[in-house]
Design an enzyme around this catalytic site. Structure first.
Site, mmCIF file in Angstrom:
data_model
loop_
_atom_site.group_PDB
_atom_site.id
_atom_site.type_symbol
_atom_site.label_atom_id
_atom_site.label_comp_id
_atom_site.label_asym_id
_atom_site.label_seq_id
_atom_site.Cartn_x
_atom_site.Cartn_y
_atom_site.Cartn_z
ATOM 1 N N GLU A 265 -10.406 79.825 1.140
ATOM 2 C CA GLU A 265 -10.849 79.229 -0.197
ATOM 3 C C GLU A 265 -10.394 79.415 -1.002
ATOM 4 O O GLU A 265 -9.958 80.866 -1.023
ATOM 5 C CB GLU A 265 -12.472 80.026 -0.150
ATOM 6 C CG GLU A 265 -13.734 79.168 0.871
ATOM 7 C CD GLU A 265 -14.871 80.085 0.448
ATOM 8 O OE1 GLU A 265 -15.279 80.522 -0.773
ATOM 9 O OE2 GLU A 265 -16.025 80.060 1.470
ATOM 10 N N GLU A 319 -22.809 71.799 -5.372
ATOM 11 C CA GLU A 319 -24.321 72.981 -4.346
ATOM 12 C C GLU A 319 -25.425 72.432 -5.197
ATOM 13 O O GLU A 319 -25.261 74.096 -5.796
ATOM 14 C CB GLU A 319 -23.292 73.339 -3.692
ATOM 15 C CG GLU A 319 -22.559 72.426 -2.560
ATOM 16 C CD GLU A 319 -21.749 73.678 -1.222
ATOM 17 O OE1 GLU A 319 -22.919 74.289 -0.455
ATOM 18 O OE2 GLU A 319 -20.570 73.943 -2.185
ATOM 19 N N LYS A 322 -27.170 76.511 -4.513
ATOM 20 C CA LYS A 322 -26.548 77.582 -4.252
ATOM 21 C C LYS A 322 -27.306 78.854 -5.410
ATOM 22 O O LYS A 322 -27.167 78.416 -6.630
ATOM 23 C CB LYS A 322 -24.774 77.760 -4.794
ATOM 24 C CG LYS A 322 -24.062 76.957 -3.850
ATOM 25 C CD LYS A 322 -22.785 76.830 -3.382
ATOM 26 C CE LYS A 322 -22.724 78.203 -2.598
ATOM 27 N NZ LYS A 322 -20.865 78.270 -2.677
ATOM 28 N N GLU A 328 -21.725 78.623 -9.973
ATOM 29 C CA GLU A 328 -21.174 78.361 -7.979
ATOM 30 C C GLU A 328 -22.226 77.502 -7.839
ATOM 31 O O GLU A 328 -21.571 76.749 -6.475
ATOM 32 C CB GLU A 328 -22.598 80.075 -7.783
ATOM 33 C CG GLU A 328 -22.554 80.799 -7.660
ATOM 34 C CD GLU A 328 -21.223 81.098 -6.287
ATOM 35 O OE1 GLU A 328 -21.348 80.300 -5.184
ATOM 36 O OE2 GLU A 328 -20.583 81.812 -6.577
#
Length: 461
Positions: A265, A319, A322, A328
């Site tokens: 990541e 997303e 999250k 985030e």
């Protein structure tokens, strides 16, 4: 370990020419799904293929996703979640069944090439660290039972917080309390199985916490004076290389200088809270664009110059479910409607990638770093958009006066434009909180100001 490549596109008119480089590293993408407004897995596979993405990493073994990836030519890394580690460590029959149902079942049609056992286990609040190595060994034994242990490798992604020291890179060391119980046994397992250590590395976090000491150019792969390691004299021209070499040094310090690393990541958020220094679409584009160029044109790190850098970008989509700070929910390369958040040219020569999809119209992003807006998802049904609009303008308390007939934002007279204004008003009035740009999947967050006609969208900043 067979690793994770992103086929690279150089687009001339509408022809696709694959880019290759003998000494380059490889790029893959994380496909996270903590959201309720993402495209169906079949659509996601189409998107991956349209962008030339040949490697993808998942955070589970979702049946619909693995089925969609079958016969796609995309190589896959699947994950055994942290909550399964205790059972996997204590019961071989559990991992036998898990491998049979979640891995064996999908091969060879779905090209699973690695399993991430857990994710950032050392910072898991459920204290799953003690189960990690035993779980990895049991999964390995289960793979062997199905003759998959040669084609599928096992590892576990580490967060950089596993290091006690990372500066200078040559002084990299693991936290003492982790070394004997888990670090050494895990590295021994990786060595014996010819696997790589998976590492999650985010220069963004280091920069945001130390912006007075770290230059933004150094973090973003831009021209900079560089930093010389006082321990060994090696010069670094970017922060990611320094972070990776700190991991290499830490492994060497405990006797494992021959285990390779893959960055599972890394990324940069296109939006963040006011205190998240450096978050913004321009910086995210610079980081990921610079990273692709660095991986494809460079060799290894200063400490391991002959080992090309292999990296997974985080992440494919923003997303919306999250938790945590705004950043985030804003690491995605794509919005849920499959439009790009910003352009990352996936070629070493930084050739622009043609994108024929229609994007939400935006103004220049230069003065809007860190701000976010909420817009309607044009691919959502009219019924869902109308339902969300009615709620926002009614019970939700959004200011919908500007979209009334004759008012400043009535034009363009479209459901998507009106819903976008109402959704954004609701989002801003609720301080851009988690879940306030949702409307049952009918809305998503953008990091550049939307512009429908002459309508100005308000912001909470």
């Amino acid at each position: 370990m067979a690793l994770f490549v992103l086929s690279l596109l150089m687009l001339s008119s509408f022809s696709v020419i694959p880019f290759t480089h003998a000494d380059s590293g490889m790029i893959g993408v994380n496909y996270g799904r903590i959201a309720n407004n993402l495209p169906a897995p079949e659509k996601v596979v189409e998107l991956l293929k349209s962008q030339g993405i040949n490697r993808v990493k998942l955070y589970d073994t979702d049946e619909s996703v693995l089925t969609a990836l079958a016969n796609s030519g995309i190589k896959v890394v699947v994950s055994l979640p942290n909550e399964n580690l205790s059972a996997a460590a204590s019961d071989q029959s559990y991992t036998d069944t898990w491998v049979k149902d979640n891995v064996k079942k999908h091969t060879p049609a779905t090209e699973i090439e690695a399993i991430a056992v857990g994710n950032e286990v050392f910072v898991d609040p459920r204290n799953t660290t003690t189960y990690l190595v035993a779980a990895m060994k049991n999964v390995q034994s289960s793979l062997a039972k199905f003759d998959l242990d040669e084609s599928i490798k096992i590892s576990s992604p580490l967060a950089l917080s596993a290091l006690a020291n990372s500066y200078p890179p040559s002084a990299g060391s693991f936290k003492p309390d982790l070394i004997e119980p888990v670090i050494k046994p895990m590295l021994d397992f990786l060595r014996k199985t010819s696997s790589h250590l998976m590492v999650n590395a985010y220069p963004f976090f280091a920069y945001a916490a130390n912006a007075d000491k770290i230059s933004l150019e150094y973090a973003l792969f831009k021209e900079n004076a560089g930093n010389v390691d006082s321990g060994n004299g090696l010069k670094y021209d970017n922060l990611l290389d320094a972070q990776i070499d700190a991991v290499f040094a830490a492994m060497s310090a405990v006797g494992f200088n021959d285990v390779k690393v893959v960055v599972t990541e890394t990324g940069w958020p296109s939006a963040g809270d006011e205190n998240e220094i450096g978050a913004g679409s321009a910086n995210a584009a610079a980081y990921n664009g610079g990273l692709v160029k660095r991986v494809l044109t460079g060799n290894g790190t200063p400490l391991k110059p002959k080992e090309p850098l292999d990296v997974y970008l985080f992440a494919l989509f923003n997303e919306n479910q999250k938790t945590g700070p705004t950043s985030e929910r804003n690491y995605g390369l794509f919005y849920p409607n499959e439009n790009k958040v910003y352009d990352v040219p996936f070629s070493a020569k930084s050739a622009p990638v043609d994108d024929s999809k229609e994007n939400v119209p935006v103004k220049s992003p230069s003065s809007h770093v860190g701000q976010t807006w909420c817009v309607a998802n044009g691919k959502t049904s009219k019924e869902k958009l109308q339902e969300g609009l009615d709620y926002a303008c009614g019970e939700g308390g959004a200011d919908c006066r500007p979209i009334q007939k004759g008012a400043t934002c009535y034009d363009p007279e479209s459901l998507e434009a009106h819903a976008s204004y109402a959704f954004n008003s609701y989002y801003q009035k609720n301080a851009r909180g988690v879940g306030t740009c949702d409307f049952g999947g009918a809305a998503y967050v953008v990091s550049q100001p939307p512009k429908y006609g002459k309508c100005e969208f308000p912001t909470g900043h």
